[in-house]
Design a protein around this motif. Structure first.
Motif, PDB file in Angstrom:
ATOM      1  N   LEU A  24      39.510  40.225   3.834  1.00  0.00           N
ATOM      2  CA  LEU A  24      38.656  41.439   4.024  1.00  0.00           C
ATOM      3  C   LEU A  24      38.233  42.043   2.776  1.00  0.00           C
ATOM      4  CD1 LEU A  24      38.180  44.080   5.676  1.00  0.00           C
ATOM      5  CD2 LEU A  24      40.557  44.920   5.213  1.00  0.00           C
TER       6      LEU A  24
ATOM      7  N   TYR B  97      36.495  49.243   6.961  1.00  0.00           N
ATOM      8  CA  TYR B  97      37.104  49.339   7.961  1.00  0.00           C
ATOM      9  C   TYR B  97      37.085  50.655   8.466  1.00  0.00           C
ATOM     10  CZ  TYR B  97      41.812  50.096  10.286  1.00  0.00           C
ATOM     11  OH  TYR B  97      42.700  50.217  11.188  1.00  0.00           O
ATOM     12  N   GLU B  98      36.540  51.732   7.883  1.00  0.00           N
ATOM     13  CA  GLU B  98      36.403  52.887   8.486  1.00  0.00           C
ATOM     14  C   GLU B  98      35.202  52.893   9.380  1.00  0.00           C
ATOM     15  OE1 GLU B  98      36.103  55.884   5.522  1.00  0.00           O
ATOM     16  OE2 GLU B  98      38.174  56.136   5.111  1.00  0.00           O
TER      17      GLU B  98
ATOM     18  N   GLU C  98      33.989  50.218  10.942  1.00  0.00           N
ATOM     19  CA  GLU C  98      34.225  49.632  12.308  1.00  0.00           C
ATOM     20  C   GLU C  98      35.139  50.515  13.204  1.00  0.00           C
ATOM     21  OE1 GLU C  98      36.347  46.131  11.185  1.00  0.00           O
ATOM     22  OE2 GLU C  98      34.735  45.131  10.168  1.00  0.00           O
TER      23      GLU C  98
END
Length: 383
Positions: free
Chosen positions: A183, A253-254, A256
């Motif tokens: 990631l 991540y946010e 998504e």
């Protein structure tokens, strides 16, 4: 900062005059000094900074080492390695830097500043999380971002909340040591590829930058007690690059997660500790500024003189109880050299590797370096 020769001379003379005045020593009593020395020399305890709150924590050494050992027993994150990889990693970093310099992707100056020398494996230590039950330890080695609480209040203005609305706060547990390295790589790659301005400025391709990220993620070694560990997941605590990579990963991540956020979500913000760009005591944040240790009777004079020429001076304490007590957890190496012909004994302290410091002493004696205490002793006694 531009200053005339006359102004420079006046500043020098004013500071020299202030330095000639009597200066009061430390403000500790004899009993307090004795107690402080006893704490520093007590090998049954460790004294550390807390994870939050700028407080000082005294822990039983056995308890501290047990907690650290328990943390390092996570085989999915930490793996014991048999040999010190410092020399191998140094050669690898030097090779990558040489390639970038030869391709004229970095300047000679940047190459010189980044080139490693006398590499030594970092030491692992933990910061007590006293704000949580049980005193655990934490390993050290965007438009949605908030600057401070005032920024948060400003963003709340104009938002109408329903009666059953609520405010929720999330905390990522062990973020730096739990983010998957895949990631981190993908987040770094997408961020770099979308920043054409950065690529043009640095003259590096996205592939070359990600190669450097891979080299960094493969270099997460540290030492605790007599064992060397490799961190298999995440990034090491305490590294400035870790903050950048983790920030990129959280943004990805946010993005998504928020794609599927319900319409009732009024506001989503993230806070990181960074210096806001605001005026301080009426001064511009971009004004020339220097931070120096505070010495009563001298610092006030120096600040007043330098302020005349547009230079702001910030002061920091020379010695604090917190700094004096907590510096022992990662103390520098101490070494002694005893003369074989007399009772002379040299004791030194260094942050370098022991063999490197010994070689420096040998060269100092060979070239008759007058600033070397060992050479002075040899010259004085004639052996």
């Amino acid at each position: 900062m531009r200053c005339s020769e006359e102004g420079k001379q006046d500043t020098r003379m004013g500071i020299v005059e202030a330095l000639g005045r009597p200066v009061r020593g430390h403000n500790l009593t004899a009993e307090e000094t004795k107690a402080l020395t006893g704490l520093i020399r007590d090998r049954s305890i460790v004294i550390l900074s807390s994870d939050k709150g700028r407080s000082t924590v005294v822990m039983d050494k056995g308890d501290y080492e047990d907690k650290a050992t328990t943390l390092l027993q996570d085989k999915n994150t930490y793996v014991v390695v048999p040999v010190d990889p410092s020399a191998r990693l140094q050669r690898k970093v030097e090779g990558e830097l040489n390639k970038l310099k030869e391709a004229r992707l970095i300047t000679e100056r940047k190459w010189s500043r980044m080139r490693p020398g006398d590499s030594m494996i970092p030491k692992f230590y933990g910061l007590p999380k006293v704000h949580k039950k049980g005193v655990t330890i934490r390993p050290e080695s965007s438009e949605r971002m908030l600057n401070n609480s005032a920024d948060f209040v400003e963003r709340l203005r104009g938002i109408n909340m329903e009666e059953d609305g609520c405010l929720v706060s999330f905390d990522v547990k062990a973020m730096f040591t739990s983010l998957p390295q895949g990631l981190l790589r993908q987040a770094a790659l997408s961020t770099v590829e979308s920043s054409r301005e950065f690529l043009e400025k640095e003259k590096l391709t996205a592939k070359e930058l990600i190669g450097l990220v891979d080299l960094y993620l493969d270099s997460t070694f540290f030492k605790f007690r007599d064992k060397i560990y490799h961190q298999e997941v995440g990034t090491p605590m305490g590294s400035p690059i870790s903050v950048v990579l983790a920030e990129m990963a959280m943004q990805r991540y946010e993005e998504e997660v928020l794609e599927d956020a319900p319409p009732s979500l009024k506001l989503w913000v993230r806070w990181t500790a960074r210096q806001p760009n605001v005026k301080i005591d009426g001064r511009r944040p971009d004004a020339p500024r220097v931070t120096v240790p505070f010495l009563k009777g001298v610092s006030e004079v120096a600040a007043r003189l330098l302020r005349k020429h547009g230079l702001e001076v910030a002061h920091k304490p020379r010695n604090t109880l917190h700094g004096t007590l907590t510096k022992g957890i990662d103390a520098e190496s101490q070494a002694g050299v005893r003369c074989k012909d007399c009772e002379t004994h040299y004791v030194g302290e260094t942050g370098k590797r022991l063999e490197t410091r010994v070689q420096e002493h040998q060269r100092s004696v060979g070239r008759r370096d007058m600033i070397s205490a060992i050479h002075d002793s040899k010259a004085l006694r004639g052996y």
